[in-house]
Design an enzyme around this catalytic site. Structure first.
Site, PDB file in Angstrom:
ATOM      1  N   TYR A   1       0.841  -1.191   0.000  1.00 48.32           N
ATOM      2  CA  TYR A   1       0.000   0.000   0.000  1.00 48.32           C
ATOM      3  C   TYR A   1       0.874   1.238   0.000  1.00 48.32           C
ATOM      4  CZ  TYR A   1      -3.839   3.184   0.897  1.00 48.32           C
ATOM      5  OH  TYR A   1      -4.764   4.190   0.767  1.00 48.32           O
TER       6      TYR A   1
ATOM      7  N   GLN B   1     -10.869  -0.111   1.171  1.00 44.65           N
ATOM      8  CA  GLN B   1     -11.312  -0.983   0.081  1.00 44.65           C
ATOM      9  C   GLN B   1     -10.132  -1.655  -0.624  1.00 44.65           C
ATOM     10  OE1 GLN B   1     -11.828   2.264   0.342  1.00 44.65           O
ATOM     11  NE2 GLN B   1     -11.416   3.356  -1.572  1.00 44.65           N
TER      12      GLN B   1
ATOM     13  N   ASN C   1      -3.493   5.815   6.139  1.00 42.81           N
ATOM     14  CA  ASN C   1      -4.210   6.593   7.150  1.00 42.81           C
ATOM     15  C   ASN C   1      -4.945   5.680   8.128  1.00 42.81           C
ATOM     16  OD1 ASN C   1      -6.518   5.694   5.821  1.00 42.81           O
ATOM     17  ND2 ASN C   1      -6.868   7.631   4.750  1.00 42.81           N
TER      18      ASN C   1
ATOM     19  N   SER D   1       5.459   8.987  14.227  1.00 42.95           N
ATOM     20  CA  SER D   1       6.911   8.957  14.084  1.00 42.95           C
ATOM     21  C   SER D   1       7.583   9.416  15.374  1.00 42.95           C
ATOM     22  CB  SER D   1       7.346   9.860  12.932  1.00 42.95           C
ATOM     23  OG  SER D   1       6.851   9.399  11.711  1.00 42.95           O
TER      24      SER D   1
ATOM     25  N   GLN E   1      11.423  14.792  12.437  1.00 39.94           N
ATOM     26  CA  GLN E   1      10.328  13.884  12.787  1.00 39.94           C
ATOM     27  C   GLN E   1       9.095  14.642  13.227  1.00 39.94           C
ATOM     28  OE1 GLN E   1      10.516  10.482  12.091  1.00 39.94           O
ATOM     29  NE2 GLN E   1      12.252  11.465  11.089  1.00 39.94           N
TER      30      GLN E   1
ATOM     31  N   HIS F   1       6.281  15.465  10.686  1.00 41.26           N
ATOM     32  CA  HIS F   1       5.377  14.455  10.143  1.00 41.26           C
ATOM     33  C   HIS F   1       3.926  14.762  10.496  1.00 41.26           C
ATOM     34  CE1 HIS F   1       7.759  11.441   8.113  1.00 41.26           C
ATOM     35  NE2 HIS F   1       8.666  11.499   9.058  1.00 41.26           N
TER      36      HIS F   1
ATOM     37  N   GLU G   1      11.594   4.541  17.946  1.00 38.94           N
ATOM     38  CA  GLU G   1      11.662   4.155  16.540  1.00 38.94           C
ATOM     39  C   GLU G   1      13.029   4.523  15.966  1.00 38.94           C
ATOM     40  OE1 GLU G   1       9.255   5.124  12.363  1.00 38.94           O
ATOM     41  OE2 GLU G   1       9.103   6.490  14.061  1.00 38.94           O
ATOM     42  N   HIS G   2      13.429   5.770  16.124  1.00 38.22           N
ATOM     43  CA  HIS G   2      14.735   6.252  15.663  1.00 38.22           C
ATOM     44  C   HIS G   2      15.537   6.727  16.864  1.00 38.22           C
ATOM     45  CE1 HIS G   2      11.833   7.297  12.334  1.00 38.22           C
ATOM     46  NE2 HIS G   2      12.691   6.546  11.678  1.00 38.22           N
TER      47      HIS G   2
ATOM     48  N   ASP H   1      16.013   7.497   6.345  1.00 34.13           N
ATOM     49  CA  ASP H   1      14.693   7.547   5.729  1.00 34.13           C
ATOM     50  C   ASP H   1      14.755   7.304   4.228  1.00 34.13           C
ATOM     51  OD1 ASP H   1      13.238   7.998   8.013  1.00 34.13           O
ATOM     52  OD2 ASP H   1      13.215  10.178   7.805  1.00 34.13           O
TER      53      ASP H   1
ATOM     54  N   GLU I   1      -0.185 -37.488  28.320  1.00 35.09           N
ATOM     55  CA  GLU I   1      -1.207 -36.511  27.961  1.00 35.09           C
ATOM     56  C   GLU I   1      -2.540 -37.181  27.597  1.00 35.09           C
ATOM     57  OE1 GLU I   1       0.476 -34.180  24.812  1.00 35.09           O
ATOM     58  OE2 GLU I   1       1.872 -33.128  26.131  1.00 35.09           O
TER      59      GLU I   1
ATOM     60  N   HIS J   1      -1.819 -40.788  19.427  1.00 31.98           N
ATOM     61  CA  HIS J   1      -0.475 -40.239  19.239  1.00 31.98           C
ATOM     62  C   HIS J   1       0.559 -41.287  19.639  1.00 31.98           C
ATOM     63  CE1 HIS J   1      -2.439 -36.362  18.940  1.00 31.98           C
ATOM     64  NE2 HIS J   1      -1.277 -35.746  18.712  1.00 31.98           N
TER      65      HIS J   1
END
Length: 433
Positions: A135, A196, A219, A242, A264, A267, A332-333, A366, A420, A425
């Site tokens: 995506y 969708q 999003n 971020s 950052q 963003h 994250e960074h 990045d 068991e 088995h």
């Protein structure tokens, strides 16, 4: 413009832990109306396929598609976008792709096996996914770096077919995104987006192939759809805002650090930028740099909201304390802007990506350093890793028992199975003893 004043925390304060937790928290409450709407979209795609996909695409993206065959962009169009790029952009895109591919090649998992003394063979077979979906945000947004970072590891892994979806609001495509798809080797591109598109990739329609895993940013509707289709398909991760955490000894140019924090914060207003230093005077210098540089920023309003709502300067006694706090945050960074980043990195256990030294700006990661920029956020670096080739490979165990091995393993299995109360088995193993 009013003076920007960053929230200050001190490690030695009695309520430091409470203040830190308060700063790290962000409202990730899922909107139930969005959840319900996404469920309805997924249900419609599963029930009506292409018909629902066209209707949603025309509705949400203000397009005028009449048939599903119009949704696919042919390979020639991608190539044309690449050939028509300005030279500087083409060279940068190719250089980034080359570096990302070289790094990805080092990540490939290999099959292996070994033979025991009795002739039993054990091992692991590594295979690539048959199909993956990518995506990519569309319209005026241009994220060619996201295309490269998601598509190249998939191709290096050997994914059989890589399907990219990108919305085209009002029919608007982005040449850089299409060129990146061509350079990265994306197999098919469809001009669909939103929940969708995720549903179509997960369940398939008459035109859109169902895939095995979906990756890429989007999003809240896209993120919610990815959550809801997980299990039908794999997903990369659900990314939060971020984040950047910088540990600095006070000897780096404060303008550099200020701009790294901005990188950052720009963003969105939920992004988080934190600076940790044992040098209180340096924190003052960075804040002064921020106020000096902020008016130059195109996204100054977003940066300001981000820094005021979630930004922080943390004063510590030493770099060991800085590392301790960093591990609690699991950013994250993480930038280690210190004299000896290699030594300090040994104390870091949790971070999506670690940027070592004064010259290594997070922004390089990045785009073109090589390692992937799809990273765990919101503290999930405690248990997860950057996107990589291994995310597009899967492992199958290999077991090939010799006659002698079957006898020895059968006896062990029989005892455990009967313990068991799983008689079938046990007998299945015993028949071969």
């Amino acid at each position: 413009m009013s003076v920007l004043s960053i929230t200050r925390l001190d490690y030695n304060s009695a309520n430091f832990n409470q203040q830190l937790e308060s700063r790290l928290n962000w409202d990730s409450t899922e909107d139930l109306q969005i959840h319900q709407r996404v469920m309805e979209i997924i249900s419609a795609i599963r029930k009506c396929g292409d018909q629902a996909l066209i209707e949603f695409t025309n509705l949400f993206d203000q397009c005028h598609f009449n048939s599903a065959s119009e949704l696919e962009l042919n390979r020639e169009l991608l190539e044309q976008a690449w050939l028509n790029l300005p030279r500087a952009q083409a060279l940068a895109l190719q250089a980034a792709a080359t570096r990302i591919r070289a790094y990805a090649e080092q990540q490939k998992l290999q099959s292996w096996q070994f033979t025991e003394a009795d002739g039993t063979v054990l091992g692991q077979k590594v295979t690539a996914l048959d199909k993956a979906g990518l995506y990519v945000p569309g319209g005026k947004a241009a994220y060619p770096s996201s295309v490269l970072m998601n598509a190249i590891p998939a191709k290096v892994a050997g994914v059989g077919e890589l399907i990219m979806v990108v919305p085209t609001p009002h029919g608007e495509t982005n040449a850089l995104v299409l060129a990146a798809a061509f350079v990265a080797g994306v197999d098919r591109v469809f001009t669909i987006g939103g929940a969708q598109a995720i549903a179509a990739l997960a369940y398939g329609t008459e035109t859109i192939p169902a895939v095995d895993k979906i990756v890429g940013p989007g999003n809240i509707y896209v993120a919610t759809a990815k959550k809801l289709v997980f299990g039908q398909v794999g997903i990369d991760m659900i990314a939060g805002p971020s984040e950047i955490l910088i540990i600095c000894d006070g000897q780096t140019n404060p303008d550099w650090i200020a701009m790294d924090l901005f990188s950052q914060a720009e963003h969105d207003e939920n992004a988080q930028a934190i600076l940790i230093s044992p040098d209180a005077a340096f924190l003052d210098q960075v804040e002064a740099s921020m106020n000096k540089l902020l008016p130059e920023m195109e996204r100054s309003e977003i940066i300001t909201r981000s820094l005021l709502s979630r930004g922080a300067f943390i004063k510590v006694n030493d770099l060991n304390q800085a590392a301790e706090i960093s591990n609690r945050i699991a950013p994250e960074h993480l930038e280690l802007s210190v004299a000896d980043p290699e030594s300090l990195s040994l104390a870091i256990r949790h971070a999506g990506a670690i940027f070592m030294g004064r010259y290594t700006a997070e922004a390089l990661g990045d785009y073109c350093a090589g390692p992937n920029h799809v990273l765990p956020t919101s503290g999930t670096a405690r248990f997860s890793s950057p996107l990589g080739v291994y995310d597009f490979q899967k492992r199958s165990s290999l077991i090939n028992c010799s006659e002698a091995g079957a006898k020895d393993l059968g006896k062990i299995s029989s005892v455990l199975a009967r313990g068991e109360s799983l008689t079938a088995h046990a007998r299945s193993a015993e028949f071969r003893i």
